[in-house]
Scaffold this motif. Sequence first.
Motif, PDB file in Angstrom:
ATOM      1  N   PRO A  40       0.833  -1.209   0.000  1.00 27.86           N
ATOM      2  CA  PRO A  40       0.000   0.000   0.000  1.00 27.86           C
ATOM      3  C   PRO A  40       0.864   1.254   0.000  1.00 27.86           C
ATOM      4  CG  PRO A  40      -0.687  -1.561   1.709  1.00 27.86           C
ATOM      5  CD  PRO A  40       0.625  -2.036   1.194  1.00 27.86           C
ATOM      6  N   SER A  83      -5.205   7.107   4.575  1.00 26.01           N
ATOM      7  CA  SER A  83      -5.751   6.485   3.361  1.00 26.01           C
ATOM      8  C   SER A  83      -4.603   5.840   2.607  1.00 26.01           C
ATOM      9  CB  SER A  83      -6.472   7.519   2.483  1.00 26.01           C
ATOM     10  OG  SER A  83      -5.575   8.511   2.034  1.00 26.01           O
ATOM     11  N   TRP A  84      -4.917   4.782   1.834  1.00 28.98           N
ATOM     12  CA  TRP A  84      -3.865   4.065   1.129  1.00 28.98           C
ATOM     13  C   TRP A  84      -4.421   3.423  -0.135  1.00 28.98           C
ATOM     14  CZ3 TRP A  84      -5.696   2.902   5.989  1.00 28.98           C
ATOM     15  CH2 TRP A  84      -6.482   1.740   6.115  1.00 28.98           C
ATOM     16  N   THR A  85      -3.524   3.040  -1.016  1.00 26.94           N
ATOM     17  CA  THR A  85      -3.909   2.359  -2.254  1.00 26.94           C
ATOM     18  C   THR A  85      -4.244   0.910  -1.954  1.00 26.94           C
ATOM     19  OG1 THR A  85      -1.596   1.837  -2.715  1.00 26.94           O
ATOM     20  CG2 THR A  85      -2.482   3.848  -3.713  1.00 26.94           C
ATOM     21  N   GLY A  86      -5.197   0.353  -2.716  1.00 21.58           N
ATOM     22  CA  GLY A  86      -5.623  -1.020  -2.499  1.00 21.58           C
ATOM     23  C   GLY A  86      -5.067  -1.981  -3.529  1.00 21.58           C
ATOM     24  N   SER A  87      -5.209  -3.281  -3.246  1.00 23.63           N
ATOM     25  CA  SER A  87      -4.769  -4.346  -4.149  1.00 23.63           C
ATOM     26  C   SER A  87      -5.853  -5.409  -4.203  1.00 23.63           C
ATOM     27  CB  SER A  87      -3.452  -4.953  -3.665  1.00 23.63           C
ATOM     28  OG  SER A  87      -3.008  -5.960  -4.543  1.00 23.63           O
ATOM     29  N   THR A 124     -11.046  -4.110   5.916  1.00 26.94           N
ATOM     30  CA  THR A 124     -11.020  -4.370   4.476  1.00 26.94           C
ATOM     31  C   THR A 124     -11.141  -3.079   3.684  1.00 26.94           C
ATOM     32  OG1 THR A 124     -13.417  -4.741   4.509  1.00 26.94           O
ATOM     33  CG2 THR A 124     -11.998  -6.688   4.732  1.00 26.94           C
ATOM     34  N   THR A 140      -9.898   0.964   2.741  1.00 32.78           N
ATOM     35  CA  THR A 140      -8.599   1.576   2.460  1.00 32.78           C
ATOM     36  C   THR A 140      -8.479   2.940   3.137  1.00 32.78           C
ATOM     37  OG1 THR A 140      -9.485   2.472   0.393  1.00 32.78           O
ATOM     38  CG2 THR A 140      -8.286   0.369   0.266  1.00 32.78           C
ATOM     39  N   THR A 141      -9.243   3.143   4.217  1.00 32.91           N
ATOM     40  CA  THR A 141      -9.143   4.364   5.022  1.00 32.91           C
ATOM     41  C   THR A 141      -9.293   4.007   6.486  1.00 32.91           C
ATOM     42  OG1 THR A 141     -11.519   4.809   4.863  1.00 32.91           O
ATOM     43  CG2 THR A 141     -10.098   5.836   3.189  1.00 32.91           C
ATOM     44  N   ALA A 155      -0.665  -5.068   3.965  1.00 38.40           N
ATOM     45  CA  ALA A 155      -1.643  -5.757   3.126  1.00 38.40           C
ATOM     46  C   ALA A 155      -1.367  -7.255   3.233  1.00 38.40           C
ATOM     47  CB  ALA A 155      -1.542  -5.285   1.686  1.00 38.40           C
ATOM     48  N   SER A 175       3.396  -0.963   3.874  1.00 41.02           N
ATOM     49  CA  SER A 175       3.456   0.347   3.238  1.00 41.02           C
ATOM     50  C   SER A 175       4.657   1.158   3.708  1.00 41.02           C
ATOM     51  CB  SER A 175       2.182   1.136   3.572  1.00 41.02           C
ATOM     52  OG  SER A 175       2.222   1.559   4.942  1.00 41.02           O
ATOM     53  N   TYR A 190      -6.397  -5.541   5.643  1.00 40.49           N
ATOM     54  CA  TYR A 190      -5.362  -4.535   5.903  1.00 40.49           C
ATOM     55  C   TYR A 190      -5.228  -4.376   7.414  1.00 40.49           C
ATOM     56  CZ  TYR A 190      -6.014  -3.230   1.008  1.00 40.49           C
ATOM     57  OH  TYR A 190      -6.107  -3.251  -0.355  1.00 40.49           O
TER      58      TYR A 190
END
Length: 663
Positions: free
Chosen positions: A259, A273-277, A302, A304-305, A323, A333, A283
Amino acid sequence: MLTTAGTLLTALPASAATTCTSPVYKRQFFANTSFSGTPKKTDCDNAIDQTWTGAPATGLPKDNFGVRYAVTRDFGSGGPFTFAASGLDGIRVYLDGVRKIDLWKNTSTTVSKTVNVTIPSGKHSLRVDYVNWTGSARLKFGYTPRTSATVDKVKPLTPTGMAWDYFPGMEEGVSAVLDWARNKEMDLAGYRVYRRVQGTPTWTRVGTTTNVTFTDVPPQTGQSYYYEVRAYDKAGNESSGTADQGPVPTPDYTAPAAPVLSATSVEASNDLSWTGSADVAVYRVFRKTDSATTYTALADTTATTYADTSAAYGRAYDYKVSAIDAEKNTATSNVVRTARTITPPQNVTATTPSWGAVFTWTEPAGGDTADYEVYRSKTSPVALTYDNLTDCRSRKVSTDASGNKVRSCTDYDGDQGATYHYVMTRQNTAGRWSTASAELTVTRPGDEIPPPPVANLTARPLEYGVKLDWDDSTAADLEKYWVYEDRSCCEPEYLGTVAAGTSEFVVGPSVADGETRTYIVVAVDKYGNSLTYEDEVDIDDWSGSISKATVTELDLRPTNVPEDTAPCSVLTYTTYGDHGGMYIECADSVATEAAGINVYRWDRATSTYIKVTDVPLAPTATNYTDTTIPTGTTVYYLLSVVAPDGSETFSNVDSSVSLPSGA
């Protein structure tokens, strides 16, 4: 050919005659020029490059003999080739029985011819017929592929004999092992290995090799992979791919994409906040104080914030997010540091008039600022400590065109010419202080002006280089000059540095061969200020007007150059003294067939080559030093190979530069 049978000598049958493995030539010697009868000698030769001064083999005359070379080889995909032949006397070259070169005449001078030929794919025969009628005998022939991309449009053949296997590893995972047969193309550059995920059409290149084996460790993602190999040549042509090899299964050892974490802090919480996969199961959010060494898990989610409302106001925390996929593979991250805060000063800008650094910033919405502070440091990041607190005076409040309240102050302190880093904090009417604003880097007013261009730059050609001259710079803080050669192709080439107080520079040692060159001299002050080059291609993109001088070098090259026919070459080098040095490279035949080697030096006064060796050098000589070289000039040398009968053949011409005595 004879073989021993008991105590008798028995002639071998014709089937036991000499055989040569392609691409080595089979060579036959005939005692006539019609290639008739039984050859006097048959052997193998891997290259056609011969000089005979007498009979080339036992049983042959020194004149009126013939030599035939023949080979059949696989040319792979074929394509454009160059055939080149030269020698004394008759030469004919055939491809699959079709004559391609015809130099069939008795001559006392070397004849040569080069032709371009397109060879079809597969196996083809080459034959070279040579006859010597009278005099010296010399033959040279070669064939090479034409590898220019504008000429060669023929793709290599697809590699054959493809095989594959895979092996599971304990730590690195599954390895795929490929092997194939080597291509026959002479211009082959190598092989490219491609991989694709099963069920997808897209191939990705994973390696290039000149070998015929390749091992790849594909991503251990639980997917299966297919492979193919393509050959490519020196012109960049690539073959089609082999049949798909695989599938190669892999376990899932690959973690999700890590992330990318960011944080926004407000008065009530630290908002993450973070990028998801796509393949993440959960998370996990971690936190620690800025001074702690271990993290504590805050939550599994689950989303992303995440909003951390339990953080203490104004205290800095480090956060990270892991992640985790279904196989427990984990990727963590980046770490972000943040603290709950009221809105810090926004849109901070700085100007640097001669009297100091003037800062302006926009009041956040709500307009509840009660106070603010400015911190300055020569290092980054700026620590919010008492030592870094600066007295920012002349505080003012104004309104911009959009109606926003704007605050400003001036830092009158600090050194001229120094670079500082600044941040601001503000206090609201409830007594809470914000975290720091975005950092600003400010260079205070000072000496940042480069010296003016040098005046009256001239360039004078010398016999051993070029002398540059210019007027002394009037800049009081001058430290040195940089000297460049202007090159239209690319950025200028740095030649050297000249200390302040000196206003001349000799470019050299440099061959005086009549070239036109342009030189640049740039003044540099003690602060490192100078005109700077900003474009790698366009020489006009300097930061200001520069001084250039263009000069045409003296042309001291020989006015005549003998034909380069000797089996030797000369490579000169510059010696720092009154000696001229050279390397001598000769064919192996010189050591056994020549009487010696002479060294000649071009004499401009008489427009002739003067022999500088009193007696010929040994035919095995590999170097020579000319102790009589004139100093401070450019001289040119060539070699002659002396035959036993006293005749000479001459090498290439090469230059050597000698500096003036004491230079």
